[in-house]
Design an enzyme around this catalytic site. Structure first.
Site, PDB file in Angstrom:
ATOM      1  N   LYS A  38     -12.099  78.261 -45.033  1.00 20.26           N
ATOM      2  CA  LYS A  38     -12.880  79.290 -44.339  1.00 20.26           C
ATOM      3  C   LYS A  38     -13.945  78.634 -43.452  1.00 20.26           C
ATOM      4  O   LYS A  38     -14.226  77.441 -43.593  1.00 20.26           O
ATOM      5  CB  LYS A  38     -13.515  80.230 -45.363  1.00 20.26           C
ATOM      6  CG  LYS A  38     -14.481  79.566 -46.323  1.00 20.26           C
ATOM      7  CD  LYS A  38     -14.821  80.495 -47.490  1.00 20.26           C
ATOM      8  CE  LYS A  38     -15.774  79.826 -48.449  1.00 20.26           C
ATOM      9  NZ  LYS A  38     -15.952  80.620 -49.689  1.00 20.26           N
ATOM     10  N   TYR A 260     -44.300  70.455 -31.307  1.00 19.55           N
ATOM     11  CA  TYR A 260     -44.869  71.802 -31.210  1.00 19.55           C
ATOM     12  C   TYR A 260     -45.830  72.080 -32.352  1.00 19.55           C
ATOM     13  O   TYR A 260     -45.557  71.728 -33.497  1.00 19.55           O
ATOM     14  CB  TYR A 260     -43.754  72.850 -31.281  1.00 19.55           C
ATOM     15  CG  TYR A 260     -42.971  73.013 -30.002  1.00 19.55           C
ATOM     16  CD1 TYR A 260     -43.597  73.408 -28.823  1.00 19.55           C
ATOM     17  CD2 TYR A 260     -41.597  72.811 -30.001  1.00 19.55           C
ATOM     18  CE1 TYR A 260     -42.861  73.580 -27.659  1.00 19.55           C
ATOM     19  CE2 TYR A 260     -40.851  72.982 -28.846  1.00 19.55           C
ATOM     20  CZ  TYR A 260     -41.499  73.368 -27.669  1.00 19.55           C
ATOM     21  OH  TYR A 260     -40.781  73.541 -26.540  1.00 19.55           O
TER      22      TYR A 260
END
Ligand SMILES: *Cc1c(COP(=O)(O)O)cnc(C)c1O
Length: 367
Positions: A38, A260
């Site tokens: 999957k 940041y």
């Protein structure tokens, strides 16, 4: 304008995948090992993964979505007539698609069973699997619903029940008493369908002992290099190696900050390498405070926040750090389970989040 080459790359070692498959086969006694592919083969590429596993002897596969099953059928092609189970079962109006691609739904509710049965009427007997919930409360009919199905066979008329399965909530924790409870409930439920194959174990379950193996196991993460107990296991080979290039190396004087928010400040002269990978490529921003990479023989901490395309690594005292060199986010040197633990998550999440900008390359034969 020519595209610049990707600075980040994922190397998928198909020989390591094959070795992990053989480890699981060795662990599984007479049970068939049926790979779970999957989420595009846990991010590794379901096509090369499934083709190599077919070459190694795998004949039964699991996908989550109907579309995943359709793709798998297409790239396995007519020469590799695999049995493909779809864990989502038979969602609304998907019966014709399942049938067209010769997929077997893992029916997980009475309504899904009724839908697949209704579809079978115009066609003849259709194969099916039944998912019984034994305690996880995620997918599956309740044991009493399964019993009712077994006792009134017209509820399943038109369906050939090939497999009964359940899923362990704590398969990665051998000491958890939930495993035994689920195993015992499952054994009782599976006995209602003596002609169907029984399947309980995922990767973790495959290592809990012979009485968890039943007829078929469904490993995922351990094929792709994750330990069955969600931590590094030396028996399991690294399959995925995620690397990115250093773009710049700079000196950060004491008192200055990186990235940041200015959340990290140098307290000593620091050499910082700016690396070309970020959260748009699947590196978790939440990873920032505790994250690290492997470079030049050691684990090196991240500095400041991971940003969209970039992150910064502390390479103080490391003369090898230069633009163009690659750092490893996880893989052959830094196990994916270890990197995941640093990031406060599990290997599954690191593997399946690797973004489309990351260049893929494969080692070892596909088939
Ligand atoms: C994802 C999944 C698996 C595989 O689990 P791993 O822990 O990756 O081995 C097996 N069965 C079901 C129902 C699943 O959803």
């Amino acid at each position: 304008m020519p595209y610049a080459p990707a600075t980040a790359r994922l190397t998928v070692d198909l020989d390591a995948l094959a070795a992990n498959y053989r480890l699981l086969v060795g662990q599984s006694g007479r049970a068939e090992v049926a790979p779970v592919v999957k989420a595009d083969g846990y991010g590794m590429g379901a096509a090369p993964v499934a083709r190599r596993l077919w070459a190694e002897g795998a004949r039964t596969f699991f996908t989550a979505r109907v579309a995943g099953g359709e793709h798998l059928r297409e790239f396995l092609g007519p020469d590799r007539p695999a049995t493909i189970y779809v864990l989502d079962g038979c969602p609304d109006a998907q019966a014709a698609r399942l049938h067209a691609a010769d997929l077997i739904p893992v029916l997980s509710s009475v309504a899904q069973a009724a839908a697949w049965q209704a579809y079978s009427r115009g066609i003849g007997v259709l194969p099916a699997a039944l998912h019984v919930d034994t305690g996880m409360n995620r997918l599956g009919v309740r044991p009493e619903e399964l019993e009712a199905m077994a006792l009134s066979p017209d509820r399943l008329a038109g369906l050939d029940v090939r497999m009964v399965m359940s899923h362990l909530a704590c398969g990665g924790e051998p000491g958890n008493p939930m495993n035994r409870r689920q195993r015992d409930r499952f054994a009782e439920a599976a006995a209602l369908f003596p002609n169907a194959r029984a399947s309980l174990a995922n990767s973790g379950g495959s290592f809990l002992g012979d009485d968890y193996l039943f007829d078929l196991t469904r490993p995922g993460v351990t094929l792709y290099g994750g330990g069955p107990e969600e931590r590094f296991d030396p028996r399991v080979k690294a399959v995925a190696t995620l690397e990115a290039e250093i773009l710049q190396v700079r000196a950060v004087p004491p008192g200055e900050t990186v990235g940041y928010g200015g959340g990290w400040a140098a307290t000593r002269p620091t050499r910082a390498a700016t690396v070309g990978i970020g959260y748009a490529d699947g590196v978790l921003r939440a990873n920032s405070p505790n994250g690290s990479v492997w470079f030049a023989g050691a684990e090196r901490p991240l500095l400041g926040r991971v940003s969209m395309d970039l992150m910064t690594v502390d390479v103080t005292g490391c003369d090898d750090a230069r633009p163009g060199e690659r750092v490893e986010l996880f893989g052959a040197q830094l196990p994916v389970d270890t990197a995941a633990a640093r990031a406060g998550t599990i290997a599954y999440e690191l593997l399946t989040r690797i973004g489309p900008r990351v260049e893929r390359r494969y080692l070892g034969a596909v088939e």
